[in-house]
Structures are given as C-alpha cells and as structure tokens.
Design a protein around this motif. Sequence first.
Motif, short mmCIF file in Angstrom:
data_model
loop_
_atom_site.label_atom_id
_atom_site.label_comp_id
_atom_site.label_asym_id
_atom_site.label_seq_id
_atom_site.Cartn_x
_atom_site.Cartn_y
_atom_site.Cartn_z
N HIS B 45 0.67 -1.11 -0.14
CA HIS B 45 0.09 0.02 -0.08
C HIS B 45 0.97 1.18 0.00
O HIS B 45 1.97 1.18 0.32
N PHE B 47 1.36 3.16 2.20
CA PHE B 47 1.95 3.29 3.48
C PHE B 47 2.06 2.27 4.31
O PHE B 47 2.37 2.12 5.34
N GLY B 48 2.66 1.17 3.35
CA GLY B 48 2.90 -0.16 4.10
C GLY B 48 4.05 -0.96 3.41
O GLY B 48 4.74 -0.80 2.27
N SER B 49 4.41 -1.98 3.92
CA SER B 49 5.28 -3.07 3.52
C SER B 49 4.65 -4.04 2.82
O SER B 49 3.28 -3.97 2.86
N TRP B 50 5.26 -5.01 2.33
CA TRP B 50 4.66 -6.26 1.71
C TRP B 50 3.57 -7.13 2.71
O TRP B 50 4.15 -7.31 3.90
N ALA B 51 2.48 -7.29 2.35
CA ALA B 51 1.63 -8.33 3.03
C ALA B 51 1.72 -9.53 2.27
O ALA B 51 1.40 -9.49 1.04
N ARG B 52 2.07 -10.84 2.59
CA ARG B 52 2.36 -12.04 1.76
C ARG B 52 1.11 -13.20 2.22
O ARG B 52 1.39 -13.57 3.46
N VAL B 59 -5.41 -8.62 6.72
CA VAL B 59 -5.41 -7.62 7.87
C VAL B 59 -4.95 -6.26 7.28
O VAL B 59 -5.39 -5.41 7.86
N ASN B 60 -4.02 -6.40 6.22
CA ASN B 60 -3.72 -4.83 5.84
C ASN B 60 -4.87 -4.14 5.27
O ASN B 60 -5.01 -2.86 5.60
N GLU B 63 -6.94 -3.23 8.39
CA GLU B 63 -6.17 -1.87 9.13
C GLU B 63 -6.67 -0.84 8.56
O GLU B 63 -6.62 0.32 8.93
N GLY B 64 -6.30 -1.05 7.08
CA GLY B 64 -6.54 0.42 5.96
C GLY B 64 -8.09 1.00 6.40
O GLY B 64 -8.31 2.09 6.31
N GLN B 145 2.04 10.75 3.77
CA GLN B 145 1.94 9.63 5.13
C GLN B 145 1.80 10.37 6.45
O GLN B 145 1.14 9.70 7.19
#
Lengths: 130, 157
Positions: B45, B47-52, B59-60, B63-64, B145
């Motif tokens: 996203h 403002f995010g790192s990878w979600a795999r 969850v991402n 949370e968004g 951000q």
Amino acid sequence: MPEGAHSTTNVGSEAGGFRILGSTDGNLRIAAWGYWPADVVSAFNSKAPAATQALVAVGVFVFDCKDLKPQGAEGQDAIRALFRTLARLPFAKGLIVKGNAMTCMQLSRLLRECGAEKRIEFADAEDFGS
Amino acid sequence: MGSAEDDVTKVIYKFYDALEDLLRARGTAAMDEIWHHTDYATTSHPFGSWARGWTEVKVNWDEGAAVFGVYKGHEHRSDRIGGIHDLKVVVLGDAAYGTGIYRSKLYMSDGELNLSLNCTNIVHRIDGVWKIVHHHADQAQPDWQAAIGRMVQAGSS
C-alpha cells in the motif's frame, strides 16, 4: 542476578514472534516481529503484561516494532492488553521503535483506544542503532 | 460474457470500487470478495510494506479500513475519494495484469490532500473466475503519509 542483569524470554519463529528483555534496573524492552500465529498471540497475552511489573517509576519501556507486521484481531487484542496495563503503570518514558508504516498506524490507533497515547511515543530505529 | 480483457478490466474497476467502500467506512466485504484467498496473494500500500498470503493481505485491508474509519472529509460529499486512470490490461492465458494511475483527493481539516500513484494489479482466473491475487501501489510521498499518521493519532481528520 547482578545489578542491571537481563532475563530473556523468546517466543515464536523467524516468521513471527517476540522477545522480552527484562532487567533488574527497572527497564523493560520487548521486541516483536512478523505476523503472529495463535500460539504466539497466546504467549504474548500471558507474558507481556506480566513483564511490565518489572518497570519502576524511573524506568524506560521500549517496544521494538521495527520488524512487526500489522496484526489480526487476536494479535491486536494482545497488544491492547499490554497497552492498557502500561497506561496504569508509573514509568518515566515509553518508546515504540518504528518500522512498517501500516504497523505504526495500527499501533497508534491501539494506543489511542487504550488511553496510552500520551505515555508512549514513536522513535526511529536509527536512534536505537538497529 | 465479454472478452477476457473486458472481464479483467471489470475486476480491476471493481477492486477500486471496493477500495472506495473501504475508505468511506462502508466495510471490507467487497474487498474480501474481489480477491482469491490464496497463499500467494500479495499486496503493498501507499504506506505499508509487503503483506504476503491472504491472511496478511486481509489484515492490511482491515487496518486500512480502521485507519480511514476516522476520516470524515467525504461524509457529506458525493464525489469519489479516488479512482484508477489510464488503465491498461494485458491478458496472458489465465493470468492478466493491469497498470494504471490511482488518483485520490481527501478533504482534511487543514486542506486538500492529493495523491497520484502508479499501481499494478495481477488477476488470476481460477475455475473460470477472475479475481485479484496481487496489488501494488507506489509508496506515497512523505507529507501524505505524515498527514494520514496525524489523522490516526488524533482520531479525526
């Protein structure tokens, strides 16, 4: 244990877990990383709030979350339990070491929900040499 | 049924409709529906790192939705928060990808907050059904951000 000596609790795996580093001088450091499976959430629930009893009024609490991913509902509940406990305790300074921006937003939201946002602030990982 | 390219294009537009729902506190059901819930689902996203894996991906998005739960700038507005522009789709068998530019406008208490990011979505056809398996958006500029971070900390926009 000699003055300032540390005791360590490690839970989880490389994919997700936490480490509690307590010390006899009244400081507490918890490092958390990855995405927590159910057994890690359960362990955090039982160990992390209890570990805060080691904090003293002049102590510093550090929650190192630079490698922590956003957590699911159960993981968030476990972190809320820690934050609610901390909100009631006297300690000099509380810091969260920043990493993933989405995790920071989740932790920021949880701090606010637990009334702990005035007690714990965010810090850059570089400030901790990590 | 249209061509595969038409079907994929519709899926990608539906993804951005689902994102609009999520940002406007209308829930994550549409976002959940538009994804194949696979271990190889991945997302990143502004403002995010990878979600795999689907568990982390969900969850991402959840949370968004929580982050934007405090955003009230569109409460009485009918214009969209954002949408995909200049979408180009390529179909390669049962896989396809779309590239485009996501533009959004938020109305914060201290002014408008604009975003323009390159995005890629990968769509997979499983049992005849095209759904998203990968979403990538560029990282947003630091001031954007920071503004979202302030919104979360304050609990209001």
